[in-house]
Design an enzyme around this catalytic site. Structure first.
Site, PDB file in Angstrom:
ATOM      1  N   GLU A 122      -4.475   9.967   7.754  1.00  0.00           N
ATOM      2  CA  GLU A 122      -4.165   8.761   6.968  1.00  0.00           C
ATOM      3  C   GLU A 122      -2.895   9.015   6.172  1.00  0.00           C
ATOM      4  O   GLU A 122      -2.390  10.141   6.138  1.00  0.00           O
ATOM      5  CB  GLU A 122      -5.347   8.407   6.049  1.00  0.00           C
ATOM      6  CG  GLU A 122      -6.584   7.963   6.837  1.00  0.00           C
ATOM      7  CD  GLU A 122      -7.779   7.612   5.977  1.00  0.00           C
ATOM      8  OE1 GLU A 122      -7.614   7.411   4.765  1.00  0.00           O
ATOM      9  OE2 GLU A 122      -8.884   7.551   6.528  1.00  0.00           O
ATOM     10  N   HIS A 250      -4.680  -1.310  -1.686  1.00  0.00           N
ATOM     11  CA  HIS A 250      -4.671  -0.872  -0.282  1.00  0.00           C
ATOM     12  C   HIS A 250      -3.652  -1.728   0.455  1.00  0.00           C
ATOM     13  O   HIS A 250      -3.654  -2.947   0.312  1.00  0.00           O
ATOM     14  CB  HIS A 250      -6.062  -1.032   0.336  1.00  0.00           C
ATOM     15  CG  HIS A 250      -6.217  -0.251   1.604  1.00  0.00           C
ATOM     16  ND1 HIS A 250      -5.573  -0.602   2.767  1.00  0.00           N
ATOM     17  CD2 HIS A 250      -6.911   0.875   1.876  1.00  0.00           C
ATOM     18  CE1 HIS A 250      -5.885   0.277   3.714  1.00  0.00           C
ATOM     19  NE2 HIS A 250      -6.693   1.190   3.196  1.00  0.00           N
ATOM     20  N   ARG A 297      -0.125   5.508  -0.073  1.00  0.00           N
ATOM     21  CA  ARG A 297      -0.543   4.115  -0.226  1.00  0.00           C
ATOM     22  C   ARG A 297       0.272   3.307  -1.232  1.00  0.00           C
ATOM     23  O   ARG A 297       0.555   2.140  -1.012  1.00  0.00           O
ATOM     24  CB  ARG A 297      -1.986   4.150  -0.730  1.00  0.00           C
ATOM     25  CG  ARG A 297      -2.887   3.404   0.145  1.00  0.00           C
ATOM     26  CD  ARG A 297      -4.280   3.649  -0.287  1.00  0.00           C
ATOM     27  NE  ARG A 297      -4.992   4.179   0.843  1.00  0.00           N
ATOM     28  CZ  ARG A 297      -6.268   4.477   0.820  1.00  0.00           C
ATOM     29  NH1 ARG A 297      -6.967   4.333  -0.277  1.00  0.00           N
ATOM     30  NH2 ARG A 297      -6.854   4.919   1.910  1.00  0.00           N
ATOM     31  N   HIS A 358      -7.985  -1.980  -4.506  1.00  0.00           N
ATOM     32  CA  HIS A 358      -8.895  -1.148  -3.705  1.00  0.00           C
ATOM     33  C   HIS A 358      -9.620  -0.090  -4.525  1.00  0.00           C
ATOM     34  O   HIS A 358     -10.781   0.206  -4.276  1.00  0.00           O
ATOM     35  CB  HIS A 358      -8.055  -0.486  -2.608  1.00  0.00           C
ATOM     36  CG  HIS A 358      -8.828   0.334  -1.637  1.00  0.00           C
ATOM     37  ND1 HIS A 358      -9.813  -0.203  -0.836  1.00  0.00           N
ATOM     38  CD2 HIS A 358      -8.770   1.664  -1.326  1.00  0.00           C
ATOM     39  CE1 HIS A 358     -10.321   0.755  -0.062  1.00  0.00           C
ATOM     40  NE2 HIS A 358      -9.718   1.902  -0.353  1.00  0.00           N
ATOM     41  N   ARG A 393      -4.188   7.910  -5.732  1.00  0.00           N
ATOM     42  CA  ARG A 393      -5.146   8.719  -4.972  1.00  0.00           C
ATOM     43  C   ARG A 393      -4.701   8.901  -3.524  1.00  0.00           C
ATOM     44  O   ARG A 393      -4.292   7.936  -2.875  1.00  0.00           O
ATOM     45  CB  ARG A 393      -6.525   8.049  -5.006  1.00  0.00           C
ATOM     46  CG  ARG A 393      -7.535   8.709  -4.099  1.00  0.00           C
ATOM     47  CD  ARG A 393      -8.903   8.116  -4.263  1.00  0.00           C
ATOM     48  NE  ARG A 393      -9.013   6.762  -3.788  1.00  0.00           N
ATOM     49  CZ  ARG A 393      -9.208   6.421  -2.524  1.00  0.00           C
ATOM     50  NH1 ARG A 393      -9.285   7.341  -1.578  1.00  0.00           N
ATOM     51  NH2 ARG A 393      -9.316   5.143  -2.188  1.00  0.00           N
TER      52      ARG A 393
HETATM   53  C1  SIN Z   1      -9.370   3.359   4.412  1.00  0.00           C
HETATM   54  O1  SIN Z   1     -10.130   3.545   5.351  1.00  0.00           O
HETATM   55  O2  SIN Z   1      -8.211   2.986   4.570  1.00  0.00           O
HETATM   56  C2  SIN Z   1      -9.856   3.572   3.024  1.00  0.00           C
HETATM   57  C3  SIN Z   1     -10.081   4.984   2.778  1.00  0.00           C
HETATM   58  C4  SIN Z   1      -9.845   5.311   1.328  1.00  0.00           C
HETATM   59  O3  SIN Z   1      -9.864   4.423   0.492  1.00  0.00           O
HETATM   60  O4  SIN Z   1      -9.577   6.478   1.044  1.00  0.00           O
END
Ligand code: SIN
Length: 531
Positions: A122, A250, A297, A358, A393
């Protein structure tokens, strides 16, 4: 209000039923076999932010290609200079043990055809290190933990029980407490929603694991239960709270007007190679960060926000058309299915997305043992500020934080639980003089008003003027709500509104106090100091 009142004693009172609350309950109940453990949750057993976590849990699992040092570094970079390095190290190094424990409790994580864990990536991660269960990781963890809790005899699990306020000297000794003194928590007043009774739960240990507050915004990925109850309650009890101005948006919630909460398109989709395109189909992330779609993010969300402001359009797109469909469908069955129900076939259609609130990176301060500034009040999960996230985060570090801090709190209690005395002489909730609220519509209006204020003035990009406006408007709402609250029979929607206003106030006040931009916090009137 029903005249019947009930007083209960529980050695451990756990507020919230996400990963932090449930894992703490299991540890406490299994270790202290003679102790009574009560979990209260305001909705159904599994309803929590945990349940909606899609991506997974970040853990260094394959040490031939990954290392603790890299996970630590990625977390520090995402946190933009505000993480507590000691805490980051502690959490990252504890992760594999906590993940093994989750598996022992029955949580299943996806494996490759060779039998190794299938590790996803991610934004902000330099390695593939996200353990996941398809795109339903949180739901799988809830399933496994609830199954364990249900067969643990000394755990009582009460659904539709809403924690109103923590009990401290303020109620017990009937005097005003001060931030300068040592305050003790003796449990909580809890509204039994079905019986409409406020119960007194006296507890030796109270664990605050009540999650986040995304509902202060209109567009959020958080379920309707995420109303900042824990932060507001702890603040009223005079616990230390900090860094709540760091709201994480998010980047890619599904743009589907009228759907609340917004459906999440996991960051793992970009980790699997999906590309962001503007409204006209052009790529744009290269203009903002060399890591492009896999920047952290805060950067991706701000980039999208900027593109939307330039184009005046409501969404950008996530392009998955080049990805191998069977692999995509196997990893993201929930997302694939959701898109199909809206007529979006990810093989040929782009997915419309826009940012949504988020996660809150700050919250109730806890130390490395999960202790808040209030004696016998512990905290774990999104409700807390631990020092792990700093100003932003890192993806998939949240479930990890919850389970690590639940463990740390439990470990601390193995040293001191026996010395904690059972609280005595706790007064019952006083609801004399209140009347039934005949104007529920006021609560609905005010809830929408909080969301409007926060979305318009305290969003991804803030300014001094916007924050001032937000503060003034929230002040009016606060006063109106206080009058209503003081004179009305309690209901969940009224209590939630009170907590939403308090949390919104805190986010705004802390935003006003912040004098430089960092991570997820951006005020156009400030600059960022270089570290
Ligand atoms: C996501 O799946 O994008 C959210 C995961 C997260 O908030 O760390």
């Amino acid at each position: 209000m029903n005249a019947e009142k009930k007083s209960y004693n529980s050695d451990f009172l756990i507020i919230g039923s996400g990963i932090a609350g449930l894992s703490f309950a299991l540890k406490a109940a299994n270790h202290f076999k003679e102790a009574s453990v009560t979990i209260i949750t305001k909705s159904e057993k599994s309803e929590s932010n945990t349940k909606y976590a899609q991506g997974g849990i970040a853990t260094v699992w394959n040490e031939t290609v990954d290392s603790f040092e890299q996970h630590i570094e990625d977390t520090l970079v995402a946190g933009d200079g505000l993480c507590d390095e000691d805490v980051v190290k502690m959490v990252v190094e504890d992760a594999p043990a906590r993940l093994r424990e989750l598996m022992e409790w029955g949580a299943i994580f996806d494996k490759t055809s060779k039998g190794d864990f299938s590790l996803g990536r991610e934004g902000g991660h330099s390695q593939d290190r996200i353990l996941h269960h398809q795109d339903l990781t949180g739901a799988e963890i809830e399933r496994a933990l609830i199954a364990q809790v249900d067969k643990t005899e000394n755990i009582q699990f009460l659904t539709h029980h809403f924690a109103i306020d923590l009990i401290t000297e303020h109620q017990v000794k009937k005097r005003q407490t001060s931030v300068l003194e040592k305050i003790t928590c003796y449990g909580a007043y809890v509204l039994d929603e079905k019986r409409n009774v406020v119960k007194t739960f006296a507890a030796k240990v109270t664990m605050l694991a009540s999650g986040g507050n995304g509902q202060v915004y209109f567009t959020t990925t958080n379920p309707v239960v995420a109303t900042g109850d824990g932060i507001a309650m702890a603040y009223r009890a005079m616990a230390e709270v900090s860094e709540v101005e760091f709201i994480q948006f998010h980047p890619t919630a599904l743009y589907n007007p009228g759907e609340y909460p917004a459906f999440l398109i996991s960051e793992a989709v970009r980790g699997a190679g999906a590309i962001l395109r503007d409204y006209y189909g052009n790529r744009f992330m290269h203009k903002y960060d060399v890591r492009e779609e896999l920047a952290s993010r805060d950067i991706v969300a701000r980039a999208i926000d900027h593109e939307l402001k330039i184009s005046g359009m409501p969404n950008v797109y996530l392009d998955c058309t080049h990805l191998e469909y069977e692999t995509f469908k196997n990893h993201f069955p929930n997302i694939t299915e959701k898109c199909l129900t809206l007529g979006i076939d990810v093989r040929k259609d782009f997915i419309p997305v826009s940012p949504a609130a988020h996660y809150i990176c700050g919250g109730v301060n806890v130390n490395k043992k999960g202790k808040t500034s209030i004696k016998n009040l512990y905290g774990a999960g999104e409700v807390t500020r631990t020092g792990l996230h700093g100003a932003n985060r890192l993806a998939s570090n949240s479930l990890l934080e919850g389970i690590v801090f639940a463990h740390r709190a439990f470990e601390n209690l193995t040293q001191r639980f026996d010395k904690i005395k059972t609280p005595k002489n706790i007064p019952d909730w006083n609801d004399s003089g209140v009347v039934k609220n005949m104007e529920k519509i006021l609560i609905t209006h005010d809830r929408n008003e909080v969301k409007t204020i926060m979305s318009n003035y305290v969003g991804i990009v803030r300014s001094n003027e916007r924050l001032l406006r937000a503060e003034r408007k929230l002040h009016v709402l606060f006063e109106d709500n206080k009058r209503l609250y003081d004179h009305s029979e309690l209901s969940v929607d009224l209590c939630e509104l009170r907590n939403l206003i308090t949390t919104a106030f805190l986010i705004t006040r802390f935003s006003k106090a912040r004098k430089e931009n960092r991570g997820g916090f951006h005020n156009v009137d400030l600059i960022k100091k270089e570290l």
